[in-house]
Design an enzyme around this catalytic site. Sequence first.
Site, PDB file in Angstrom:
ATOM      1  CG  ASN A  96      17.036 -50.182 -21.911  1.00  0.00           C
ATOM      2  OD1 ASN A  96      17.967 -50.985 -21.937  1.00  0.00           O
ATOM      3  ND2 ASN A  96      15.785 -50.530 -22.156  1.00  0.00           N
ATOM      4  N   GLY A 143      27.196 -52.917 -10.982  1.00  0.00           N
ATOM      5  CA  GLY A 143      25.919 -53.632 -10.968  1.00  0.00           C
ATOM      6  C   GLY A 143      26.164 -55.088 -11.298  1.00  0.00           C
ATOM      7  CG  ASP A 197      25.805 -61.466 -14.687  1.00  0.00           C
ATOM      8  OD1 ASP A 197      26.998 -61.135 -14.622  1.00  0.00           O
ATOM      9  OD2 ASP A 197      25.341 -62.468 -14.100  1.00  0.00           O
ATOM     10  CB  SER A 213      21.137 -61.013  -8.249  1.00  0.00           C
ATOM     11  OG  SER A 213      20.402 -59.880  -7.920  1.00  0.00           O
ATOM     12  CG  ASP A 266      24.396 -62.554 -21.162  1.00  0.00           C
ATOM     13  OD1 ASP A 266      24.544 -63.782 -21.173  1.00  0.00           O
ATOM     14  OD2 ASP A 266      25.120 -61.782 -21.816  1.00  0.00           O
ATOM     15  N   GLY A 267      20.406 -63.040 -18.278  1.00  0.00           N
ATOM     16  CA  GLY A 267      19.552 -62.512 -17.214  1.00  0.00           C
ATOM     17  C   GLY A 267      18.400 -61.666 -17.718  1.00  0.00           C
TER      18      GLY A 267
END
Length: 516
Positions: A146, A167, A169, A212, A472-473
């Site tokens: 965050n 990075g 998602d 990932s 979204d993960g």
Amino acid sequence: MFLDFGFKQKCFYTQYFLRNQNCFVPTSEIIAVEETELNKKQRNIGKWQKMAKPHAFTVYYVKKARNHRWRCSDVTFWCVDEHLCNQWIQALKELLEMQSKPKQLLVYINPYGGKRQGKSIYEQKVAPLFSLASISTDVVITEHANHAKDNLFEVNINKYDGVVCVGGDGMFSEVMHGLIGRMQKDSGIDQNNPKAPLVQCNIRIGIIPAGSTDCICYSTVGISDPVTSALHIIVGDCQPLDVSSVHHNNTFLKYSVSLLGYGFYGDILKDSEKKRWMGPMRYDYSGLKTFLSHHYYEGTISFQPAKHTVGSPQDKDSCRTGCYICKKSEQQLSQQYKECGLKHEEDEEEWKVIKGKFLAINAVNMSCACPRSPKGLSPAAHLADGSADLILVRKCSRFDFLRYLVRHTNQDDQFDFSFVDVYRVKSFQFTSKLSEDNESNVTDIGKKRFGQFCRDHPACCCNIASSTWNCDGETLDSSAIQVRVHCQFVKLFARGIEENSKDEAAYSQSSIEQLL
Ligand SMILES: Nc1ncnc2c1ncn2[C@@H]1O[C@H](COP(=O)(O)OP(=O)(O)OP(=O)(O)O)[C@@H](O)[C@H]1O
Ligand SMILES: CCCCCCCCCCCCC/C=C/[C@@H](O)[C@H](CO)NC(=O)CCCCC
Ligand SMILES: [Ca+2]
């Protein structure tokens, strides 16, 4: 050698002849133009030897390779006339200025995403290209989750032409939440109101894949490759994306652009979070474990079909650069909005209700293609058509579920099963059986004490507890959700996946590759 400007297929191009071959580079795909200092060795070759003082400039441009991969290539133009050489440099620079290429970017790097390579990927592959393209950057290496999102509420955002996240998602999601949240805060819009007319976010987001799954990057560019993505940012591409807002009653939970998954993908995510140390492998481990557990969940799903779009999830054609279906759908929605306002759209259209036992409920705003599944969860889903594809996988045998999963990796139709239904929707709601029972005040002490497993059939895999939503993960705190798709709500530095037409292949391979 001859250099000329022309007009072809609605875009300016730079044309040059080299060894009697004709080359085209769209000016929109020029990365930089620089005066070239000729060294002694260069001056002493060929016909330049005879010239008193040759002048030269180098054009750096996008070279398209296989599988949507882009690389930076260059060509140097030599000339005897210094004035003519400078005129060319000036003219090309002016052309570059006319395009909406970014000059100042804010970059957030997650050093812990994916294989923890974010920082080195940025420093070694991306920063040198940004510098070649004269892009200035403010770089923030995140120190905690965050960090990027919170920071976006504080920075002077107007200073930047775009925000880049290095990075996966999850990192994209953070940046998107920061930008959308900031826009709503500045405009006094309450995100908790599910019907609030949200303010659109026009600042473009770039994704340098270092996560990932990298599904958002893969589905919008066609490949997960940091150099390709950096070049899409440099040339100033723009791809709008649909965004779903997710609420629980009158509480805002999250936005989603790729997958909202309950059951299978929610369970994988929940299990994999405990195994972050494994890196991207955690998904394979938790995937196998979740597959073997074979849990299904009971609940009710209600949805409003997306009638504004002519596409269907079972179409054979996929969303591609300049997609006609996305354009038409957006026009149709804005027309509806002008004529009747949001009220009509929300309240008057039919809701379909489906009750059942599901192994997976997946709502995808895009195909969700990624290296693990190159055609994705819904191959014909559109990036910017104001709709999501809602895929309901009902209770079936493990073997059938495996057949379904395998079809994500081959050319067979993953919707061609009796236990799979797919709908194109503009909004939907879900409540699990458990929360329905709780709401209707069923006080079954046994159910509470023994928790999640079916008392009548302990070995039947019937899981009367809730699963978790994978947004979204990231996991959501509530299983009962209301979802609405917002057409073309954010913009990316991308152009969608380019068609591999014969023409294009011929143009990129024979015209340019052979020559340079
Ligand atoms: N410095 C940090 N330390 C810990 N967590 C961070 C940091 N910076 C960002 N994060 C969080 O890490 C989460 C995961 O990051 P990211 O998406 O980059 O990688 P991933 O989960 O490996 O990839 P994918 O999302 O593609 O599966 C993000 O949700 C983000 O909030
Ligand atoms: C026998 C072989 C069967 C193989 C089946 C492979 C199917 C793979 C489909 C992958 C779909 C990815 C959808 C995208 C989800 C992302 O928003 C999310 C965040 O990055 N990733 C995951 O939840 C991680 C999800 C990881 C799933 C493995
Ligand atoms: Ca869509």
